[in-house]
Design an enzyme around this catalytic site. Structure first.
Site, PDB file in Angstrom:
ATOM      1  N   HIS A 153      26.535  51.016  32.056  1.00  0.00           N
ATOM      2  CA  HIS A 153      27.464  52.112  32.402  1.00  0.00           C
ATOM      3  C   HIS A 153      28.097  51.876  33.773  1.00  0.00           C
ATOM      4  O   HIS A 153      28.517  52.825  34.427  1.00  0.00           O
ATOM      5  CB  HIS A 153      26.764  53.474  32.389  1.00  0.00           C
ATOM      6  N   SER A 274      50.914  40.924  49.278  1.00  0.00           N
ATOM      7  CA  SER A 274      51.805  42.061  49.052  1.00  0.00           C
ATOM      8  C   SER A 274      53.015  41.918  49.950  1.00  0.00           C
ATOM      9  O   SER A 274      52.909  41.409  51.061  1.00  0.00           O
ATOM     10  CB  SER A 274      51.063  43.356  49.367  1.00  0.00           C
ATOM     11  N   LYS A 280      46.774  42.529  52.156  1.00  0.00           N
ATOM     12  CA  LYS A 280      46.397  42.417  50.758  1.00  0.00           C
ATOM     13  C   LYS A 280      46.118  41.002  50.282  1.00  0.00           C
ATOM     14  O   LYS A 280      46.739  40.041  50.701  1.00  0.00           O
ATOM     15  CB  LYS A 280      47.515  42.992  49.881  1.00  0.00           C
ATOM     16  N   GLU A 287      44.021  39.721  36.630  1.00  0.00           N
ATOM     17  CA  GLU A 287      44.655  40.871  35.973  1.00  0.00           C
ATOM     18  C   GLU A 287      45.499  40.413  34.789  1.00  0.00           C
ATOM     19  O   GLU A 287      45.528  41.058  33.737  1.00  0.00           O
ATOM     20  CB  GLU A 287      45.525  41.635  36.967  1.00  0.00           C
TER      21      GLU A 287
END
Ligand code: ARG
Length: 455
Positions: A153, A274, A280, A287
């Site tokens: 979980h 970024s 960043k 992704e």
């Protein structure tokens, strides 16, 4: 090609909806292989004379050279790869070219071409999966004894090792490779010679063309041969499951890279920055691996939807089989390559992971197991006592191993000093010696197994 029966050229819209050369030109090598095998068989069977046969074969060589040199004229008015090759062959060698299509139809031709392409794709994917497994094995070996939290979980559950965690993916990708191999074995029958749908009145030798093209045997039913695309669906199903596995590891990389987890970093060349936030470092590759799953699973749905309810045998609907397969296999190719690069380059923060392995009362199960083993409690009672210990520790703001012996004894009198030995993440991991468990020895044994299997 069918001018005899027609008195007008196709309307622009007819050509626009019908044309597939932009997509199926990717089958050129398979189309030439199929034509060569068919031509050699026609010669051997005396269906085409030696001289015409030789002209056809040499014309096909010229076409191959033209395609490789980028000079082949791919033309929309010839609809697809099969007719483009045939039209060019006719320009190159004249009338003899017309004999190549004896005892053949585009229906069995496209079925052969596509099977050959998908078969290669399965083989390629199998190799890529092996490369990914090897990369994971290398990393698992380096971290066979390095602790990290195991989750259920996404809540702290029990300590495991990073090696064990990575080896879970080696198992998954191994089954994925098995699915591609199974699909390949099942699809390896030749549709060639099924002709349009009913077979051929010419004395063709389907066994010879099957062998020539590396198939195990000819397909047993001519209607089935030209009308099913289950081989492509099975490959897309394997690709979908594999993409699902890739997306899970990708997701973990994304989560592990957040400063809140701080478990891993990726080098600059596998991340992006970024345009506005200077601090960043984004895991875009992970992704995108995660996202490619949508395209791949979508392709399975697209092709199953095209195929469902089609009456036997061939219908033009089936021309829509190639885009989803090409798209899915291209996406999977990229995803596997990117994942292999990320796995190889991943920099685990082992100190941070080991520290986190002890957070969240991760050794509570070890306390309960100790109470069963050493104090003779039934597991349900041990579970209850341990729950109370966690509650007490939480109230005091300490870990289980920091609870005083008196505190533990207040919960159950048979607790002794000995219990502290099982409350460290190291001990917890080391104790899980069951086959396939997370104890470093077990992990190393599985790594050794897989090394032999992948050798
Ligand atoms: N371009 C077609 C396809 O991909 C080839 C087969 C055409 N057959 C036919 N009967 N029109 O399916």
């Amino acid at each position: 090609m069918w001018g005899g029966r027609f008195s007008s050229r196709p309307a622009d819209i007819m050509q626009a909806i019908n044309v597939s050369i932009g997509v199926d030109r990717r089958l050129w090598a398979q189309d030439l292989a199929g034509s060569r095998a068919h031509c050699r068989m026609l010669i051997a069977q005396g269906i085409v004379g030696a001289e015409d046969g030789a002209a056809i074969l040499s014309g096909l060589d010229t076409i191959q050279a033209e395609i490789e040199a980028g000079t082949f004229p791919f033309r929309d008015e010839f609809e697809d790869i099969h007719l483009n090759v045939e039209a060019r062959l006719s320009e190159l060698i004249g009338e003899a070219s017309g004999r190549l299509h004896t005892a053949r139809s585009r229906n069995d031709q496209v079925a052969v071409d596509f099977r050959l392409w998908v078969r290669d794709a399965c083989d390629r994917t199998g190799e890529q999966l092996k490369a990914l497994q090897r990369a994971l094995l290398t990393r698992a070996e380096q971290h066979a004894g390095d602790l990290m939290p195991g989750f259920t979980h996404l809540q702290t559950a029990q300590p495991v090792t990073l090696g064990h965690h990575l080896m879970a993916y080696v198992e998954m990708y191994g089954r994925d490779a098995g699915r591609f191999a199974d699909a390949r074995a099942r699809m390896n029958e030749s549709p060639l010679g099924a002709a349009a749908l009913a077979g051929s009145p010419f004395p063709i030798d389907r066994h010879a063309t099957a062998t020539d093209l590396g198939f195990d045997r000819p397909m047993g039913n001519s209607l089935d041969a030209v009308s099913d695309r289950d081989f492509a669906l099975e490959t897309l199903a394997a690709a979908s499951i594999c993409a699902g596995h890739l997306s899970r590891l990708a997701e973990e990389i994304v989560v592990w890279m957040t400063p809140m987890f701080g478990f891993v970093t990726l080098p600059d060349d596998l991340t992006t920055g970024s345009s506005i936030m200077p601090q960043k470092r984004n895991p875009d590759a992970a992704e995108l691996v995660r996202a490619k799953t949508g395209r791949i699973m979508g392709s399975f749905v697209a092709l199953s939807t095209v195929m469902k309810g089609l009456p036997l045998a061939y219908s033009k609907d089936m021309q829509e089989d190639k885009p989803p397969v090409f798209e899915a296999m291209d996406a999977l190719d990229l995803a596997l390559t990117a994942m292999t690069a990320m796995v190889a380059a991943l920099r685990p923060n082992t100190a941070r992971m080991a520290e986190a392995a002890g957070w969240g009362y991760s050794t509570a199960t070890d306390l309960a197991d100790w109470l069963v083993r050493e104090a003779g409690l039934p597991f349900r009672q041990a579970h209850h006592v341990t729950g109370a210990a966690v509650k007490r520790a939480e109230a005091l703001g300490v870990g289980l191993e920091q609870l005083a012996l008196a505190e533990l004894q207040a919960l159950h009198p048979r607790v002794t000093e000995d219990v502290y030995k099982v409350l460290t993440p190291e001990a917890s991991c080391a104790s899980r010696q069951s086959f396939g468990g997370t104890a470093p020895e077990q992990v190393r044994a599985r790594i050794a197994d897989w090394k032999t299997r992948l050798a």
